[in-house]
Design an enzyme around this catalytic site. Structure first.
Site, PDB file in Angstrom:
ATOM      1  N   ARG A 140     112.772  25.930  27.032  1.00 16.22           N
ATOM      2  CA  ARG A 140     113.456  24.447  26.478  1.00 16.22           C
ATOM      3  C   ARG A 140     114.661  24.662  26.787  1.00 16.22           C
ATOM      4  NH1 ARG A 140     110.814  21.251  21.679  1.00 16.22           N
ATOM      5  NH2 ARG A 140     110.808  22.934  20.505  1.00 16.22           N
TER       6      ARG A 140
ATOM      7  N   THR B 179     118.970  19.582  25.613  1.00 14.45           N
ATOM      8  CA  THR B 179     118.183  18.349  25.618  1.00 14.45           C
ATOM      9  C   THR B 179     116.671  18.511  25.846  1.00 14.45           C
ATOM     10  OG1 THR B 179     117.196  19.818  27.828  1.00 14.45           O
ATOM     11  CG2 THR B 179     119.543  18.491  27.640  1.00 14.45           C
TER      12      THR B 179
ATOM     13  N   ASP C   1     108.434  29.199  16.221  1.00 15.53           N
ATOM     14  CA  ASP C   1     109.299  29.241  17.922  1.00 15.53           C
ATOM     15  C   ASP C   1     108.183  30.602  18.155  1.00 15.53           C
ATOM     16  OD1 ASP C   1     111.338  29.559  20.089  1.00 15.53           O
ATOM     17  OD2 ASP C   1     109.755  30.994  20.324  1.00 15.53           O
TER      18      ASP C   1
ATOM     19  N   ASP D   9     109.213  33.669  20.096  1.00 17.23           N
ATOM     20  CA  ASP D   9     110.057  34.115  19.522  1.00 17.23           C
ATOM     21  C   ASP D   9     109.462  35.596  18.091  1.00 17.23           C
ATOM     22  OD1 ASP D   9     112.722  32.060  18.767  1.00 17.23           O
ATOM     23  OD2 ASP D   9     112.243  33.967  20.192  1.00 17.23           O
TER      24      ASP D   9
HETATM   25  O1  PRP Z   1     106.109  20.984  24.264  1.00 19.08           O
HETATM   26  P1  PRP Z   1     107.530  21.958  24.688  1.00 19.08           P
HETATM   27  O2  PRP Z   1     109.052  20.578  23.961  1.00 19.08           O
HETATM   28  O3  PRP Z   1     108.089  21.328  25.714  1.00 19.08           O
HETATM   29  O4  PRP Z   1     107.643  22.752  23.662  1.00 19.08           O
HETATM   30  C1  PRP Z   1     106.805  23.230  24.114  1.00 19.08           C
HETATM   31  C2  PRP Z   1     107.044  24.993  25.137  1.00 19.08           C
HETATM   32  O5  PRP Z   1     108.231  25.629  23.645  1.00 19.08           O
HETATM   33  C3  PRP Z   1     107.845  27.016  23.950  1.00 19.08           C
HETATM   34  O6  PRP Z   1     108.480  27.826  24.579  1.00 19.08           O
HETATM   35  P2  PRP Z   1     110.225  27.838  24.618  1.00 19.08           P
HETATM   36  O7  PRP Z   1     110.802  27.399  25.111  1.00 19.08           O
HETATM   37  O8  PRP Z   1     110.337  27.948  23.448  1.00 19.08           O
HETATM   38  O9  PRP Z   1     110.220  29.291  25.433  1.00 19.08           O
HETATM   39  P3  PRP Z   1     109.594  30.178  25.271  1.00 19.08           P
HETATM   40  O10 PRP Z   1     107.979  30.766  25.276  1.00 19.08           O
HETATM   41  O11 PRP Z   1     109.566  31.879  26.337  1.00 19.08           O
HETATM   42  O12 PRP Z   1     110.041  31.156  23.547  1.00 19.08           O
HETATM   43  C4  PRP Z   1     106.060  27.393  23.613  1.00 19.08           C
HETATM   44  O13 PRP Z   1     106.240  28.119  23.965  1.00 19.08           O
HETATM   45  C5  PRP Z   1     106.239  26.183  25.146  1.00 19.08           C
HETATM   46  O14 PRP Z   1     106.119  26.528  26.464  1.00 19.08           O
HETATM   47  O1  URA Z   2     107.022  24.347  16.942  1.00 15.61           O
HETATM   48  C1  URA Z   2     107.618  24.955  18.815  1.00 15.61           C
HETATM   49  C2  URA Z   2     108.096  23.704  19.297  1.00 15.61           C
HETATM   50  C3  URA Z   2     108.004  23.903  20.975  1.00 15.61           C
HETATM   51  N1  URA Z   2     108.012  24.977  21.446  1.00 15.61           N
HETATM   52  C4  URA Z   2     107.714  26.797  19.843  1.00 15.61           C
HETATM   53  O2  URA Z   2     107.965  27.675  20.359  1.00 15.61           O
HETATM   54  N2  URA Z   2     107.286  25.705  18.663  1.00 15.61           N
END
Ligand code: PRP
Ligand code: URA
Ligand code: MG
Length: 209
Positions: A104, A108, A200, A203
């Site tokens: 994400r 944005t 997160d 993370d």
């Molecule tokens: O429903 P959304 O608003 O799209 O958010 C959900 C997404 O956000 C997080 O990913 P992130 O972008 O943090 O990447 P990561 O999994 O590599 O940490 C999570 O793992 C989802 O994939």
């Molecule tokens: O709470 C949240 C939302 C988006 N992505 C995450 O990993 N955690």
């Protein structure tokens, strides 16, 4: 089709509560995400078709059931979806695995696709799309579109924590996709994180920030 199932099984609720705790470290977080993925998949696979097959036991010949129809593919949304794959493969060892890389945009909150590799027969398989978090729904929505573009027709979304907004976004864009989740939380904060959520997921799984 298009059902939203919040799986209230006590073991799922107990394990989810444990990993919500910010004091829980990477090792336990990782192990419990895998266990939760397995339990949710057990629930999501209740409708898998069966067929009859002849079996000769040490006692006698008999007719019993085996899995029928489409084979399965597990498709994690990277990175955090990776934490759910092993638990699911323990249940469904023969499933193929695809990968959709998405993050994400911090400002944005829009999903950015950076990688996609799927089994060549994805159009012949029932797809379990997995990601621990369903927040705005942007990642899941785009991942489902990417799967459909490559011929996938039967898709289920399995998440650990979902926001009402994310569920709404996915069901509006893809009414044919069932969603299985361990918890529908309260909503999103200004940074697009699920409240109360678990932080997160990527993370916490990989010890990064
Ligand atoms: O429903 P959304 O608003 O799209 O958010 C959900 C997404 O956000 C997080 O990913 P992130 O972008 O943090 O990447 P990561 O999994 O590599 O940490 C999570 O793992 C989802 O994939
Ligand atoms: O709470 C949240 C939302 C988006 N992505 C995450 O990993 N955690
Ligand atoms: Mg992600």
């Amino acid at each position: 089709m298009g059902q939203v199932v919040e799986v209230n099984h006590p073991l799922i609720q107990h394990k989810l509560t444990i990993i919500r705790d910010e004091k829980v470290g990477t090792k336990d977080f990782r192990a419990l995400v895998d266990e939760l993925a397995m339990l949710l998949t057990y629930e999501a696979s209740r409708d898998l078709p069966l067929e009859e097959v002849q079996v000769k036991t040490p006692i006698q010949e008999t007719t019993k059931k085996q899995l029928a129809g489409k084979k399965l593919a597990v498709v994690p949304i990277l990175r955090a979806g990776l934490g759910m794959v092993d638990g699911i493969l323990q249940l469904i060892p023969a499933a193929k695995v695809g990968h959709i890389g998405m993050y994400r945009d911090e400002k944005t909150l829009e999903p950015v696709e950076y990688f996609i590799k799927l089994p060549e027969d994805i159009d012949q398989r029932e797809v379990l799309l997995v990601d621990p978090m369903l927040a705005t729904g942007g990642s899941a929505k785009d991942a489902i579109s990417a799967l459909k573009k490559r011929g996938a027709e039967q898709i289920k979304l399995i998440t650990l924590v979902s926001s009402p907004e994310g569920i709404q976004a996915v069901t509006a864009a893809h009414p044919d996709v069932d969603i299985y989740t361990a918890s529908i939380d309260e909503g999103l904060n200004d940074d697009g994180y699920i409240v109360p959520g678990l932080g997160d997921a990527g993370d916490r799984l990989f010890g990064t920030h």
